[in-house]
Scaffold this active site. Sequence first.
Site, PDB file in Angstrom:
ATOM      1  N   LYS A  55       0.813  -1.226   0.000  1.00  0.00           N
ATOM      2  CA  LYS A  55       0.000   0.000   0.000  1.00  0.00           C
ATOM      3  C   LYS A  55       0.846   1.276   0.000  1.00  0.00           C
ATOM      4  O   LYS A  55       0.304   2.361  -0.160  1.00  0.00           O
ATOM      5  CB  LYS A  55      -0.917   0.026   1.224  1.00  0.00           C
ATOM      6  CG  LYS A  55      -1.985  -1.033   1.206  1.00  0.00           C
ATOM      7  CD  LYS A  55      -3.118  -0.607   2.095  1.00  0.00           C
ATOM      8  CE  LYS A  55      -3.723  -1.706   2.909  1.00  0.00           C
ATOM      9  NZ  LYS A  55      -2.851  -2.545   3.689  1.00  0.00           N
ATOM     10  N   HIS A  86      -3.086  -7.824  12.804  1.00  0.00           N
ATOM     11  CA  HIS A  86      -4.524  -7.871  12.528  1.00  0.00           C
ATOM     12  C   HIS A  86      -5.101  -9.205  13.007  1.00  0.00           C
ATOM     13  O   HIS A  86      -4.489 -10.248  12.825  1.00  0.00           O
ATOM     14  CB  HIS A  86      -4.785  -7.798  11.014  1.00  0.00           C
ATOM     15  CG  HIS A  86      -4.776  -6.425  10.461  1.00  0.00           C
ATOM     16  ND1 HIS A  86      -4.576  -6.165   9.125  1.00  0.00           N
ATOM     17  CD2 HIS A  86      -4.963  -5.215  11.062  1.00  0.00           C
ATOM     18  CE1 HIS A  86      -4.631  -4.865   8.924  1.00  0.00           C
ATOM     19  NE2 HIS A  86      -4.851  -4.264  10.081  1.00  0.00           N
ATOM     20  N   GLN A 146      -9.084 -10.758  12.438  1.00  0.00           N
ATOM     21  CA  GLN A 146      -8.475 -11.716  11.548  1.00  0.00           C
ATOM     22  C   GLN A 146      -7.585 -11.015  10.504  1.00  0.00           C
ATOM     23  O   GLN A 146      -7.956  -9.946  10.040  1.00  0.00           O
ATOM     24  CB  GLN A 146      -9.589 -12.452  10.760  1.00  0.00           C
ATOM     25  CG  GLN A 146     -10.578 -13.226  11.561  1.00  0.00           C
ATOM     26  CD  GLN A 146      -9.971 -14.555  12.037  1.00  0.00           C
ATOM     27  OE1 GLN A 146      -9.024 -15.067  11.456  1.00  0.00           O
ATOM     28  NE2 GLN A 146     -10.487 -15.081  13.109  1.00  0.00           N
ATOM     29  N   PRO A 147      -6.492 -11.690  10.122  1.00  0.00           N
ATOM     30  CA  PRO A 147      -5.734 -11.159   8.978  1.00  0.00           C
ATOM     31  C   PRO A 147      -6.360 -11.652   7.674  1.00  0.00           C
ATOM     32  O   PRO A 147      -7.223 -12.526   7.707  1.00  0.00           O
ATOM     33  CB  PRO A 147      -4.353 -11.802   9.179  1.00  0.00           C
ATOM     34  CG  PRO A 147      -4.646 -13.113   9.846  1.00  0.00           C
ATOM     35  CD  PRO A 147      -5.879 -12.899  10.702  1.00  0.00           C
ATOM     36  N   HIS A 163      -0.149 -16.097   7.543  1.00  0.00           N
ATOM     37  CA  HIS A 163       1.275 -16.312   7.828  1.00  0.00           C
ATOM     38  C   HIS A 163       1.615 -15.108   8.701  1.00  0.00           C
ATOM     39  O   HIS A 163       1.462 -13.961   8.238  1.00  0.00           O
ATOM     40  CB  HIS A 163       2.096 -16.304   6.533  1.00  0.00           C
ATOM     41  CG  HIS A 163       3.572 -16.375   6.775  1.00  0.00           C
ATOM     42  ND1 HIS A 163       4.320 -17.489   6.504  1.00  0.00           N
ATOM     43  CD2 HIS A 163       4.442 -15.461   7.294  1.00  0.00           C
ATOM     44  CE1 HIS A 163       5.581 -17.273   6.842  1.00  0.00           C
ATOM     45  NE2 HIS A 163       5.689 -16.039   7.321  1.00  0.00           N
ATOM     46  N   LEU A 164       2.062 -15.344   9.938  1.00  0.00           N
ATOM     47  CA  LEU A 164       2.137 -14.223  10.878  1.00  0.00           C
ATOM     48  C   LEU A 164       2.970 -13.060  10.347  1.00  0.00           C
ATOM     49  O   LEU A 164       4.080 -13.258   9.845  1.00  0.00           O
ATOM     50  CB  LEU A 164       2.708 -14.667  12.220  1.00  0.00           C
ATOM     51  CG  LEU A 164       2.476 -13.598  13.306  1.00  0.00           C
ATOM     52  CD1 LEU A 164       1.127 -13.785  13.988  1.00  0.00           C
ATOM     53  CD2 LEU A 164       3.594 -13.584  14.329  1.00  0.00           C
ATOM     54  N   HIS A 165       2.416 -11.872  10.431  1.00  0.00           N
ATOM     55  CA  HIS A 165       3.113 -10.663  10.002  1.00  0.00           C
ATOM     56  C   HIS A 165       2.698  -9.504  10.893  1.00  0.00           C
ATOM     57  O   HIS A 165       1.630  -9.536  11.516  1.00  0.00           O
ATOM     58  CB  HIS A 165       2.801 -10.356   8.526  1.00  0.00           C
ATOM     59  CG  HIS A 165       1.349 -10.301   8.219  1.00  0.00           C
ATOM     60  ND1 HIS A 165       0.615 -11.426   7.888  1.00  0.00           N
ATOM     61  CD2 HIS A 165       0.474  -9.275   8.210  1.00  0.00           C
ATOM     62  CE1 HIS A 165      -0.631 -11.085   7.676  1.00  0.00           C
ATOM     63  NE2 HIS A 165      -0.762  -9.782   7.876  1.00  0.00           N
ATOM     64  N   VAL A 166       3.563  -8.493  10.945  1.00  0.00           N
ATOM     65  CA  VAL A 166       3.319  -7.341  11.819  1.00  0.00           C
ATOM     66  C   VAL A 166       3.344  -6.075  10.961  1.00  0.00           C
ATOM     67  O   VAL A 166       4.219  -5.913  10.108  1.00  0.00           O
ATOM     68  CB  VAL A 166       4.402  -7.268  12.930  1.00  0.00           C
ATOM     69  CG1 VAL A 166       4.219  -6.022  13.779  1.00  0.00           C
ATOM     70  CG2 VAL A 166       4.360  -8.525  13.800  1.00  0.00           C
TER      71      VAL A 166
HETATM   72  N1  GTA Z   1       5.025  -5.931   0.166  1.00  0.00           N
HETATM   73  O1  GTA Z   1       2.643  -8.726  -2.543  1.00  0.00           O
HETATM   74  C1  GTA Z   1       2.683  -8.031  -1.529  1.00  0.00           C
HETATM   75  C2  GTA Z   1       1.577  -7.874  -0.639  1.00  0.00           C
HETATM   76  N2  GTA Z   1       0.293  -8.374  -0.618  1.00  0.00           N
HETATM   77  C3  GTA Z   1      -0.325  -9.264  -1.578  1.00  0.00           C
HETATM   78  C4  GTA Z   1      -0.334  -7.890   0.470  1.00  0.00           C
HETATM   79  N3  GTA Z   1       0.511  -7.100   1.161  1.00  0.00           N
HETATM   80  C5  GTA Z   1       1.699  -7.068   0.496  1.00  0.00           C
HETATM   81  N4  GTA Z   1       2.848  -6.416   0.788  1.00  0.00           N
HETATM   82  C6  GTA Z   1       3.892  -6.564  -0.064  1.00  0.00           C
HETATM   83  N5  GTA Z   1       3.814  -7.350  -1.180  1.00  0.00           N
HETATM   84  O2  GTA Z   1      -1.032  -4.602   4.614  1.00  0.00           O
HETATM   85  C7  GTA Z   1       0.236  -6.410   2.409  1.00  0.00           C
HETATM   86  C8  GTA Z   1      -1.135  -5.777   2.455  1.00  0.00           C
HETATM   87  C9  GTA Z   1      -1.438  -5.771   3.968  1.00  0.00           C
HETATM   88  C10 GTA Z   1      -0.650  -6.952   4.486  1.00  0.00           C
HETATM   89  C11 GTA Z   1      -1.516  -8.095   4.872  1.00  0.00           C
HETATM   90  O3  GTA Z   1       0.207  -7.373   3.436  1.00  0.00           O
HETATM   91  O4  GTA Z   1      -1.144  -4.493   1.899  1.00  0.00           O
HETATM   92  P1  GTA Z   1      -3.475  -8.616   6.547  1.00  0.00           P
HETATM   93  O5  GTA Z   1      -3.241 -10.093   6.330  1.00  0.00           O
HETATM   94  O6  GTA Z   1      -3.734  -8.195   7.915  1.00  0.00           O
HETATM   95  O7  GTA Z   1      -4.615  -8.279   5.531  1.00  0.00           O
HETATM   96  O8  GTA Z   1      -2.239  -7.789   6.031  1.00  0.00           O
HETATM   97  P2  GTA Z   1      -5.410  -6.946   5.209  1.00  0.00           P
HETATM   98  O9  GTA Z   1      -4.979  -5.816   6.032  1.00  0.00           O
HETATM   99  O10 GTA Z   1      -6.852  -7.293   5.184  1.00  0.00           O
HETATM  100  O11 GTA Z   1      -4.974  -6.764   3.721  1.00  0.00           O
HETATM  101  P3  GTA Z   1      -5.245  -5.617   2.747  1.00  0.00           P
HETATM  102  O12 GTA Z   1      -5.014  -6.223   1.409  1.00  0.00           O
HETATM  103  O13 GTA Z   1      -4.425  -4.462   3.097  1.00  0.00           O
HETATM  104  O14 GTA Z   1      -6.822  -5.246   2.891  1.00  0.00           O
HETATM  105  C12 GTA Z   1      -7.315  -4.350   3.871  1.00  0.00           C
HETATM  106  C13 GTA Z   1      -8.581  -3.681   3.492  1.00  0.00           C
HETATM  107  O15 GTA Z   1      -8.217  -2.342   3.339  1.00  0.00           O
HETATM  108  C14 GTA Z   1      -9.213  -4.128   2.192  1.00  0.00           C
HETATM  109  O16 GTA Z   1     -10.361  -4.896   2.441  1.00  0.00           O
HETATM  110  C15 GTA Z   1      -9.567  -2.838   1.485  1.00  0.00           C
HETATM  111  O17 GTA Z   1     -10.954  -2.663   1.364  1.00  0.00           O
HETATM  112  C16 GTA Z   1      -9.005  -1.732   2.350  1.00  0.00           C
HETATM  113  N6  GTA Z   1      -8.141  -0.783   1.621  1.00  0.00           N
HETATM  114  C17 GTA Z   1      -8.249   0.545   1.733  1.00  0.00           C
HETATM  115  N7  GTA Z   1      -7.326   1.173   0.987  1.00  0.00           N
HETATM  116  C18 GTA Z   1      -6.634   0.204   0.384  1.00  0.00           C
HETATM  117  C19 GTA Z   1      -5.547   0.224  -0.520  1.00  0.00           C
HETATM  118  N8  GTA Z   1      -4.982   1.339  -0.919  1.00  0.00           N
HETATM  119  N9  GTA Z   1      -5.052  -0.929  -0.957  1.00  0.00           N
HETATM  120  C20 GTA Z   1      -5.569  -2.094  -0.535  1.00  0.00           C
HETATM  121  N10 GTA Z   1      -6.605  -2.185   0.336  1.00  0.00           N
HETATM  122  C21 GTA Z   1      -7.130  -1.045   0.780  1.00  0.00           C
END
Ligand code: GTA
Length: 317
Positions: free
Chosen positions: A187, A248, A250-251, A255-258
Amino acid sequence: MADGPAPKRRREEAEAAPGPAAPFPLGSVRLRRLLRDSAREKAAFVHGQVVGPAGEETDAVLILEKTPFQEEKIEELLRTHTRLELQMRNDIYSTYRLYPPPALSEIKATVVYPATEKHLQKYLRQEVHLIRETWEDYKNITLPFIQSQSFSIQWVYNILEKKAEADRIVHENPDPCNGFVLVPDLKWNQNQLEDLYLIALIHRRDVKSLRDLTAEHLPLLRNILQEGKEAITKRFGVPGSQLRIYLHYQPSYYHLHVHFTALGYDAPGISAERAHLLEDVIDNLLLDAQYYQKRALTFALRADEPLLKKFQEAGRV
Ligand code: GTA
């Protein structure tokens, strides 16, 4: 902006990251629907389809976001704007439509391609419901569910094995048990520190989430906290006291991450029902080695998530 490497250098680093052989065919995407848009975040979540040579359609999710301003670019923007249209004037107040030159009107585009139905659901705007999950609920409902269907974590293994994003690594502790890799989050475009976002991925592969953590993991968690803060301060000049460091539950990815985000940034997922501060997690495990196998945890689920249905069927909602 705080001290740190010049934004230009960080931008070059980001562009040098390995990617797919061919760029995503943005120009041939057919727009299917807008999954969600947000005036506050200035972002649109789009369901598109890419049409292949034989006419086959493949789903994609595109996240289009206006990027934050960079202080050092503002003067250039004012100087080199291509057009300025007056919208209204009243006494000393006026508003304009200002059209920046292409180099200063970047949009960050995040692409998930091919996207699964689960990705489309994840970004679709929906009502949410709170769940209060006991340890028994976790064992009987959540765990079997996440074992049967959850997002692929291949991208995590690619980072840990240096098959992707290797040149973006900010810090690594290579210990297979208590080590981790710290990389900029998907992000964050790394152009400005206001929305700083990094993620620490642990090397060991047997810890899915907060629920698996016991006192055995304290050395690992302490390493992430200590070394993660130090590495971010050294590289980006942001002190530990201005970092929000959390997990988070639920994540999305088991796979555990911070998460490490700038304290002043309202990152998605920092709400009370999702974020658990790493320092609190460490303290809780010191109080009770089995803390996360005993207490109930609250989280929100979207209305059509299959996991919510499982809780409803079990009479737990
Ligand atoms: N460096 O390939 C990757 C990668 N992927 C696939 C995910 N992440 C990655 N990082 C790298 N390379 O912060 C990151 C994600 C996230 C973390 C996983 O790994 O960006 P999490 O398991 O707790 O899952 O964290 P989370 O937070 O739900 O994931 P995600 O994808 O960020 O989704 C969060 C929600 O935020 C979404 O449902 C979406 O609606 C909302 N959102 C708002 N703004 C955005 C945005 N700009 N991009 C993505 N999601 C957004």
